[in-house]
Scaffold this active site. Structure first.
Site, PDB file in Angstrom:
ATOM      1  CE  LYS A 199      45.298  36.934  46.024  1.00  0.00           C
ATOM      2  NZ  LYS A 199      45.234  38.133  46.842  1.00  0.00           N
ATOM      3  CD  GLU A 205      31.590  29.508  45.894  1.00  0.00           C
ATOM      4  OE1 GLU A 205      32.818  29.240  45.871  1.00  0.00           O
ATOM      5  OE2 GLU A 205      30.992  29.844  46.939  1.00  0.00           O
ATOM      6  N   GLY A 256      41.820  40.423  46.756  1.00  0.00           N
ATOM      7  CA  GLY A 256      40.688  40.181  45.854  1.00  0.00           C
ATOM      8  C   GLY A 256      39.817  41.406  45.673  1.00  0.00           C
ATOM      9  NE  ARG A 257      38.973  43.373  51.669  1.00  0.00           N
ATOM     10  CZ  ARG A 257      39.621  42.325  52.117  1.00  0.00           C
ATOM     11  NH1 ARG A 257      39.528  41.165  51.500  1.00  0.00           N
ATOM     12  NH2 ARG A 257      40.387  42.405  53.199  1.00  0.00           N
ATOM     13  CD  GLU A 343      36.386  39.852  51.614  1.00  0.00           C
ATOM     14  OE1 GLU A 343      35.849  40.340  50.606  1.00  0.00           O
ATOM     15  OE2 GLU A 343      36.998  38.789  51.586  1.00  0.00           O
ATOM     16  CG  HIS A 374      10.016  56.308  43.961  1.00  0.00           C
ATOM     17  ND1 HIS A 374       8.847  57.006  43.753  1.00  0.00           N
ATOM     18  CD2 HIS A 374      11.004  57.042  43.409  1.00  0.00           C
ATOM     19  CE1 HIS A 374       9.120  58.109  43.072  1.00  0.00           C
ATOM     20  NE2 HIS A 374      10.421  58.156  42.857  1.00  0.00           N
ATOM     21  CE  LYS A 489      37.210  31.774  49.332  1.00  0.00           C
ATOM     22  NZ  LYS A 489      38.292  32.172  48.468  1.00  0.00           N
TER      23      LYS A 489
HETATM   24  C1  G6Q Z   1      38.458  39.251  48.480  1.00  0.00           C
HETATM   25  C2  G6Q Z   1      38.145  37.970  49.066  1.00  0.00           C
HETATM   26  C3  G6Q Z   1      37.225  37.076  48.275  1.00  0.00           C
HETATM   27  C4  G6Q Z   1      37.861  36.455  47.018  1.00  0.00           C
HETATM   28  C5  G6Q Z   1      36.951  35.364  46.501  1.00  0.00           C
HETATM   29  C6  G6Q Z   1      37.475  34.714  45.238  1.00  0.00           C
HETATM   30  O1  G6Q Z   1      39.156  40.097  48.978  1.00  0.00           O
HETATM   31  O2  G6Q Z   1      39.289  37.319  49.449  1.00  0.00           O
HETATM   32  O3  G6Q Z   1      36.048  37.748  47.905  1.00  0.00           O
HETATM   33  O4  G6Q Z   1      38.083  37.433  46.050  1.00  0.00           O
HETATM   34  O5  G6Q Z   1      36.752  34.402  47.492  1.00  0.00           O
HETATM   35  O6  G6Q Z   1      38.746  34.195  45.441  1.00  0.00           O
HETATM   36  P1  G6Q Z   1      39.605  33.692  44.230  1.00  0.00           P
HETATM   37  O7  G6Q Z   1      39.919  34.836  43.330  1.00  0.00           O
HETATM   38  O8  G6Q Z   1      40.836  33.097  44.843  1.00  0.00           O
HETATM   39  O9  G6Q Z   1      38.787  32.658  43.505  1.00  0.00           O
END
Ligand code: G6Q
Length: 520
Positions: A199, A205, A256-257, A343, A374, A489
């Site tokens: 986003k 990463e 994001g989540r 989160e 188990h 980050k």
């Molecule tokens: C979600 C968080 C986090 C995010 C990642 C990836 O709610 O903000 O998990 O989705 O850090 O971010 P980008 O999509 O910006 O790469």
């Protein structure tokens, strides 16, 4: 607000003597039948929670006093929900529901309508794109992390039984080169699409893994421009259509989540399942969205689940929750919920910036049953800590093939285990031998549906999204920002700059420099 409500006082009193499920005559068939709620294809069985009529009434009272339903309505209409009043904060609408409000139920409110119009345009673009590439690719690699990985991956794995033939999906999230290498060893770049999802377009990463994979394509003389797709925010550093076969957009009002049903999950799921089946996921989610905002107190499933969680967390003082799906397909679903819940509600200030004098989000974890039985169920049954459980089960398996062995099918064995655990945890077991005593009174509930198909999965996803949002509304915290994740980050960025500066400290971050010495 939360602690000042009358219901809070009532619940505090009631929690002095919660119902004892181990007592003779308490956990009866009548109780199981009575403490059950239905909606959107689900049954929520909560007779094995430590609640009685008075507690339930007070919990609904708490929802009323904290305006939980009104806030859900405001959220879905595009009101600014993501903010801390009086302090610098994100100040955004929270409109993941608009990503699936593309069928009949378009909202009248301008912000929500515009958001769903935008979503519809991207979906149509995706439909055309998928038709255009039909037959050209066998594999798809999604590169992304956090919200750009966990939800989409959990959904993809949950629906593997319905993937189109000859279409495989892989994920790379960790910056650990072993993650990328393992996936690259399985694919033929000539037949592979790579969807890079970020986003912000700036996540270390993801950008690193994108370059890692581009390099492999270039080495094999495959033009990344004909294979790479971007899913990103407009005007982000990744918003450069000249580098990609196609670009799809997401917006800052989709966290994001909460983004699995936006283009973050749509491109990959559309490829794996076909466009129409992906739309079934949206349909299921949309129906649960409507339920969450319109079902009244006393009938609202995610709200009630949120309230039961609050009872366990704030009044019975239980700090963790295990979510145990009795479905192998949901193997990564607890990992998604872990992010979604922790989160969102891992916060300790309220929406006015005051420190919360009460507990908020619990630790969420889980693993499919029966496998968990188990391993860690030992602690759940006989450990010194009480761990509430949320079971998820399905009456029928995804695959039609099953076999009757010694009088029962595998699906029947799976479900019998689920039911037996639920009762055993609540009821406990008396025995003269202390080693064989099960204290019981371990609160748990079962969410049961017919079959884990695309529609049900969409509804299940939304059920949990709304459970989390309702808890945040009642606790009066901001469930939609993530300063704790941002900090990581920034700090990683600082250490990396040091490492790049000739791998010796610039003096500007002495603690980082001290740690770097250990890498030599
Ligand atoms: C979600 C968080 C986090 C995010 C990642 C990836 O709610 O903000 O998990 O989705 O850090 O971010 P980008 O999509 O910006 O790469």
């Amino acid at each position: 607000m939360f602690m000042e409500t009358k219901s809070f006082q009532t619940l505090s009193k009631l929690s002095q003597r919660p119902v004892d499920l181990t007592k003779d005559g308490v956990l009866t068939p009548e109780r199981i039948g009575k403490y059950a709620m239905k909606g959107e294809g689900f049954d929520l069985l909560y007779g094995t929670e430590r609640v009685d009529d008075e507690v339930i009434e007070a919990l609904w009272g708490l929802a009323e006093e904290t305006d939980a339903l009104k806030k859900m309505g405001l959220m879905q209409s595009g009101e600014v929900m993501n903010q801390i009043e009086g302090f610098e904060s994100e100040r955004r609408s929270v409109l993941h529901t608009a990503m699936r409000d593309v069928f009949t139920g378009r909202r009248e409110e301008k912000a929500a309508r515009e958001a769903s119009d935008q979503a519809m345009r991207e979906l149509e673009k995706l439909k055309g794109f998928l038709e255009g590439i039909d037959g050209q690719f066998t594999d798809l690699v999604q590169i992304g992390i956090g919200g750009s990985d966990l939800g989409p991956r959990a959904l993809c794995m949950a629906l593997e039984a319905f993937h189109l033939p000859h279409r495989r999906v892989h994920f790379i999230s960790n910056v650990d080169p072993d993650d990328a290498n393992l996936v690259l060893a399985k694919i033929d770049p000539r037949k592979t699409l790579v969807v890079v999802v970020s986003k912000s377009g700036s996540t270390l990463e993801t950008l690193t893994n994108e370059e890692f994979v581009r390099e492999r394509f270039a080495r094999e003389k495959v033009d990344p421009k004909k294979h790479f797709i971007a899913v990103t925010g407009e005007k982000s550093p990744m918003d450069d259509p000249s580098r990609y076969l196609a670009s799809f957009y997401i917006w800052d009002f989709v966290g994001g989540r909460y983004s699995a049903t936006s283009m973050v999950g749509a491109v990959m799921l559309g490829f794996a399942l076909g466009y129409e089946k992906f739309m079934d996921v949206l349909r299921g989610a949309h129906e649960m969205d409507v339920h969450a905002r319109e079902a009244k107190l006393g009938h609202n499933l995610p709200l009630f689940s949120a309230l039961l969680g609050i009872w366990n967390r704030n009044f019975l003082h239980l700090p963790t929750v295990a979510v145990i799906p009795y479905s192998q397909a949901l193997i990564r679903f607890p990992a998604h919920l872990q992010q979604l819940d922790m989160e969102s509600n891992g916060k300790s200030i309220d929406k006015q910036g005051n420190r919360c004098a009460y507990s908020t989000g619990p630790v969420i974890w889980g693993e499919p049953g029966t496998n968990g039985q188990h391993s860690f169920y030992q602690l759940i049954h006989q450990g010194t800590d009480v761990i509430p459980l949320e079971f998820i089960g399905f009456r029928h398996s995804q695959h039609k093939t099953d076999l009757s062995i010694q009088g029962t099918t595998s699906q029947e064995k799976l479900l019998s285990n689920l039911l037996a655990q639920s009762i055993a945890l609540a009821q406990g077991q008396k025995n003269k031998n202390p080693n064989k005593v099960f204290p019981g009174n371990r609160p748990n509930r079962i969410l049961l549906a017919d079959r884990l198909d695309a529609h049900t999965l969409g509804a299940l996803l939304a059920y949990y999204e709304h459970k989390v949002a309702f808890q945040g509304f009642i606790w009066d915290i901001n469930s939609f920002d993530q300063e704790g994740v941002q900090l990581g980050k920034v700090l990683a960025g600082k250490i990396l700059s040091l490492l790049a500066e000739k791998k010796q400290g610039s003096g500007s971050f002495p603690l980082g420099e001290a740690l770097l010495r250990f890498l030599k």
